[in-house]
Write an enzyme that holds these catalytic residues in place. Structure first.
Site, PDB file in Angstrom:
ATOM      1  N   PHE A 163       5.364 -48.663  23.833  1.00  0.00           N
ATOM      2  CA  PHE A 163       6.634 -49.240  23.435  1.00  0.00           C
ATOM      3  C   PHE A 163       6.738 -49.460  21.934  1.00  0.00           C
ATOM      4  O   PHE A 163       7.823 -49.655  21.421  1.00  0.00           O
ATOM      5  CB  PHE A 163       6.854 -50.573  24.156  1.00  0.00           C
ATOM      6  N   GLY A 164       5.630 -49.469  21.244  1.00  0.00           N
ATOM      7  CA  GLY A 164       5.720 -49.697  19.811  1.00  0.00           C
ATOM      8  C   GLY A 164       4.436 -50.215  19.224  1.00  0.00           C
ATOM      9  O   GLY A 164       3.352 -50.016  19.779  1.00  0.00           O
ATOM     10  N   THR A 215       2.300 -53.535  17.308  1.00  0.00           N
ATOM     11  CA  THR A 215       2.223 -54.991  17.232  1.00  0.00           C
ATOM     12  C   THR A 215       1.415 -55.377  16.006  1.00  0.00           C
ATOM     13  O   THR A 215       0.351 -54.806  15.751  1.00  0.00           O
ATOM     14  CB  THR A 215       1.576 -55.580  18.500  1.00  0.00           C
ATOM     15  N   LYS A 248       6.474 -57.579  17.098  1.00  0.00           N
ATOM     16  CA  LYS A 248       6.492 -56.359  17.893  1.00  0.00           C
ATOM     17  C   LYS A 248       7.595 -55.451  17.372  1.00  0.00           C
ATOM     18  O   LYS A 248       8.767 -55.814  17.397  1.00  0.00           O
ATOM     19  CB  LYS A 248       6.730 -56.691  19.364  1.00  0.00           C
ATOM     20  N   ASP A 296       1.807 -56.469  33.381  1.00  0.00           N
ATOM     21  CA  ASP A 296       0.631 -55.912  32.697  1.00  0.00           C
ATOM     22  C   ASP A 296      -0.482 -56.958  32.587  1.00  0.00           C
ATOM     23  O   ASP A 296      -1.039 -57.174  31.520  1.00  0.00           O
ATOM     24  CB  ASP A 296       1.020 -55.404  31.310  1.00  0.00           C
TER      25      ASP A 296
END
Length: 520
Positions: free
Chosen positions: A18-19, A21, A37, A135
């Site tokens: 997703f990206g 951090t 994030k 998660d």
């Protein structure tokens, strides 16, 4: 790069589907650490980016709606800058359970049950707010270095509860090896989190993690069956609970975190409760008037190991060291409200006392909302009124009396339940003293109900601590409390757990217990 003219990145943490951090500091709050994030979808194109932006916004709304739960990081900000989306979250100082596992080796059964007992209510809170974490794994559970509480972090793949399948943009949710089968089809339920939590537990119990090539000693890949019990020795009761959480079909698992917690609390994990002493207890009674009796129990002198052994507890409970404690009398119960009112009516020594300070009213309930200074004044008044020297216990006396010749975390074994101790908020308030099993010295409510003030000043550890049972007093202002309380997790109710508090502070679970030197 400084975001919104305040969030300055200082270190890269991780990159996921997703990206990225980052660790950052908030320059508007004296460089307070925070987590940034940066959302980076794998797919390109306007449609994918639009979907990605919507997912990120949904995540921000979910995190905001979780409110101020004490074990979930706060959402501090959500914004778009230079064509990218950013979430700013509270930074939790501490160590995740994966690093704990690597440092100290596999977890004991009692440690894993404590993890379940602490995290299941957090999961229920999340699910009640229509959120699924998605998660759960050791890396996403952080033990705070400030208070020892467990935090759930990284809600980046959480989903709103709904009946439809939610397709993610360019990624599969969850972590292979921890996510249940349905999650790889894009479907998640509350029971999906329970499955991942159970996988986390069996990895901690066995010390075996999934390997980089995807193989896992705990899973028979030819039969697609968990074989974790070949690598761990735990009670049959815990086996049953974890196996039910690990069922492949969601319908066969526990259907809520509360159901798992109930199973943990109702199954008989604990050994038999330490029976009362065979010999009659030697007691001393003080008549405070109008039928109000203060009962003191003779505690024999002896030598014990104070503090937590390796693999248990926190740094401030160590090093474990031998202490020899002279005999003394100790209150059979915490000071009750009836006893408090009688003594508060005696002449003032140094400070005024509120005759009814407690939030929860009842003659046989322990007095609470009392500061250390209040407790010391109580000791001074009752001493002058009776001619005996009443005082607060030293920390060593308190732990010695609580343990009553046991070495387990609690005086009845390795695990507590709400049938044995008023803790974890089950009873919603304090309970009458003497309602739960006594220890081998004949003392009640040493675990839970109310915190109990001790004489000692706070020290960061036991290096150079006295070994004769005396109070360790210094120039430090903070004072010690012991025993945990009605609102606290099991780990904070252990015999060895220590809390430091300002002596002027009072709260709805702050009480105390009296001591008189000698038993002659």
């Amino acid at each position: 790069m400084v975001l919104q003219e305040r969030y300055r990145g200082v270190d890269f943490i991780i990159e996921s589907g997703f990206g990225r951090t980052f660790l950052a500091v908030d320059e508007h709050k004296l460089d307070t650490p925070c987590v940034v994030k940066q959302f980076l979808p794998r797919q390109s194109g306007s449609a994918a980016l639009e979907k990605a932006a919507e997912l990120c916004k949904q995540e921000a709304l979910r995190l905001r709606d979780l409110g101020k739960h004490s074990q979930i990081p706060d959402l501090l900000a959500f914004f778009q800058q230079q064509g990218r989306l950013y979430l700013i979250q509270e930074f939790i100082t501490g160590q995740n359970l994966l690093n704990e596992l690597k440092q100290k080796g596999k977890f004991s059964e009692s440690e894993v049950k404590n993890i379940l007992t602490e995290l299941l209510p957090v999961l229920q809170f999340i699910h009640d707010n229509q959120v699924i974490h998605g998660d759960i794994k050791p890396e996403n559970i952080i033990r705070s270095s400030q208070n020892g509480a467990l935090f759930l972090v990284n809600f980046g793949v959480s989903d709103e509860l709904c009946e439809s399948v939610i397709a993610k943009v360019g990624t599969i949710t969850g972590t292979p090896g921890y996510a249940p089968p349905e999650q790889f089809r894009g479907i998640v339920f509350p029971t999906s989190d329970l499955y991942s939590l159970a996988v986390t537990c069996i990895h901690l119990l066995t010390g075996h993690l999934q390997k980089s090539d995807g193989s896992n000693l705990l899973l028979d890949s030819t039969k697609i069956q968990w074989v974790w019990k070949n690598y761990a020795s735990v009670s049959h009761e815990l086996e049953i609970i974890l196996d039910k959480m690990l069922e492949d079909l969601p319908i066969n698992r526990f259907q809520s975190a509360t159901a798992v917690l109930s199973a943990l609390q109702t199954r008989k994990f604990t050994p038999a409760i330490t029976p009362p002493p065979a010999k009659p207890l030697i007691t001393q009674k003080e008549d405070l008037g109008n039928g109000v009796i203060l009962e003191m129990v003779a505690i024999p002198g002896g030598t014990f190991l104070m503090g937590s052994p390796p693999g248990e507890g926190y740094d401030w409970e160590k090093p474990q060291h031998q202490v020899t404690v002279p005999p003394f009398y100790m209150g059979k119960y915490p000071v009750t409200q009836a006893q408090w009112e009688k003594v508060a009516d005696l002449p003032k020594v140094k400070i005024d006392l509120n005759p009814k300070p407690s939030r929860f009213q009842g003659a046989n309930l322990p007095v609470e909302c009392v500061s250390w200074f209040d407790a010391v004044e109580f000791c001074a008044r009752i001493s002058r009124g009776t001619g005996k020297t009443y005082r607060l216990p030293s920390e060593a006396e308190w732990e010695y009396a609580c343990r009553a010749n046991t070495t387990t975390p609690y005086y009845f074994g390795n695990t507590i339940t709400t049938d044995l101790v008023n803790h974890y908020g089950k009873y919603k308030q304090t309970t009458d003293v003497g309602n739960f099993p006594q220890n081998a010295f004949g003392l009640y409510d040493m675990h839970g109900n109310v915190w109990e003030w001790c004489e000692d000043c706070w020290h960061e550890n036991y290096i150079n601590a006295p070994n004769n049972g005396s109070a360790w007093v210094s120039d430090e202002n903070l004072r010690i409390m012991r025993g945990g309380s009605w609102i606290l997790y099991p780990r904070r109710c252990r015999s060895a757990y220590r809390l430091n508090v300002s002596p002027s502070y009072s709260y709805k679970d702050f009480g105390f217990r009296l001591v008189v030197s000698g038993t002659g």
